[in-house]
Scaffold this active site. Sequence first.
Site, PDB file in Angstrom:
ATOM      1  CE1 TYR A 197       8.981  -3.832  -9.213  1.00 48.81           C
ATOM      2  CE2 TYR A 197       7.873  -4.443  -7.188  1.00 48.81           C
ATOM      3  CZ  TYR A 197       7.842  -4.195  -8.540  1.00 48.81           C
ATOM      4  OH  TYR A 197       6.673  -4.301  -9.222  1.00 48.81           O
ATOM      5  CB  CYS A 209      -0.886   0.047   1.233  1.00 50.62           C
ATOM      6  SG  CYS A 209      -1.976  -1.356   1.369  1.00 50.62           S
ATOM      7  N   GLY A 239       0.179   0.293  -4.988  1.00 44.32           N
ATOM      8  CA  GLY A 239      -1.049  -0.501  -4.883  1.00 44.32           C
ATOM      9  C   GLY A 239      -2.044  -0.070  -5.924  1.00 44.32           C
ATOM     10  CG  ASN A 252       2.828   0.527   3.323  1.00 42.82           C
ATOM     11  OD1 ASN A 252       3.855   1.136   3.048  1.00 42.82           O
ATOM     12  ND2 ASN A 252       2.648  -0.715   2.932  1.00 42.82           N
ATOM     13  N   GLY A 253       1.437  -2.022   5.492  1.00 40.79           N
ATOM     14  CA  GLY A 253       2.188  -2.977   6.299  1.00 40.79           C
ATOM     15  C   GLY A 253       1.389  -4.229   6.567  1.00 40.79           C
TER      16      GLY A 253
END
Length: 476
Positions: A249, A9, A36, A110-111
Amino acid sequence: MAENLHECCGVFGVYAPGEDVARLTFFALFALQHRGQESAGIATTDGRGLNLYARMGLVSQIFTEDSLSQLRGDIAIGHNRYSTRGSSRITNAQPIVVGKGENTIAIAHNGNIVNAEHLYQELSGQGYTFNTSTDTEVIANLILSSPEKRVVDKIRYAMHRLQGSYSLTIMAGHSLYGVRDPLGVRPLCLGTIDGGWVIASESCALDHIGASFLREIEPGEIVSINGNGIESYQGEVDRKALCIFEYIYFARPDSVINGRLLYPARLAMGEGLAEEHRVDADLVMGVPDSATAAGVGYSRWSGIPLCEGLLKNRYVGRTFIEPDQRIRDIGVQLKFNPLPQMLDGKRVVVIDDSIVRGTTTPQVVKLLRRAGAREVHMRICAPPIRYPCFFGVDMATRAELIAAHKTVAEVRDFIGADSLGHLSINGLIKAVGLPRETFCLACFTGDYPIPVQLEMDKLALEAPPDEYNPLGVKQR
Ligand code: SF4
């Protein structure tokens, strides 16, 4: 290209009375779209009411002038989602709004919470209800369950119970909060905009909306922003574990994380690959876009000319835009078109960011051979991935990781390349240019920064379910 490897995310938050906070969030989510692509949402507040608009799809497909104009307020949070926990469906789109009346919060995450199942059972037993199958709702309910009075103390209470990775933006009352887990697995940064404040997963989001980067939110830190200004609360940190894949990435090359711009770090990965895995060849190419910079680095160090041998259709999106293997397989051909005129009869070094399951790299090798490449030498920025991730990266079970069960030579044969070389862990650390203790390297080493053994054993034995539902919530 990072086949089958996905971050979960992007989060954003802005406190800027007098500004069009929904529109700022919309443009920031555009800049964070790479984190995302399944759903996106924006929540706004003026301190009295809360507005929410979240849908499945890309940011550009979701928001219209009409939907943005209805998102009024002084504060906004936004989210781009790829599901790692909880299925891909509209009820799991974020931000999530939880609570009632004054005790309402909106949250974007996010996580991945490693002990979400345990906390879910505990909170359910206390009468908390869940409308989604996400660990984000567990975080939200845990915050609301705190006996503390101040929101910042409620968040602290939750942080003591949560295990795993979480970079959060939260709205409560007329305040915006930015929260980063004590390991600092996912990035989160702070900036200013015209007298207001912004919080984002990556600094590139700040650049696009004309905000100024101020600093990173530190691991274990809570930042609270309201009409009185900004306050910081720093929690205890035992060790740091920033995900090294942010550098390989996930994050955009124009983002700065830990004071390091990503583009030169990726250049240095290519240089390191050339140093560690030199080969006689006619051309070097990076698989666009994630390995483009590393391709330049390999070419510079080796002196082998750089070439664009694969053209990318930029409108297809990432290969795993849908979490479905059939679509991912088609995606490789939809996404890349080789240039036979450049490749015919040539010995080609191909740089890519990672090999996960080994499902798409063979297709890239085949594409290049069909276009006439005489030799294909794969060089990979990530060391072999031998262990699964429990911190929000959808990289399959251990059984599915090709490097967990095959030697490098066996993987080379499997993908059909003439040679295969991975950057070493030391080479990767050198390229990023930060101390090794800064990072999580668990998917290479199996040395997780927090205990995950039980989950690991469980997942290693399980085939991947169609709809992974770790919280045991009935799917609707
Ligand atoms: S296990 Fe790998 S992918 Fe997951 S957080 Fe650690 S370094 Fe990143």
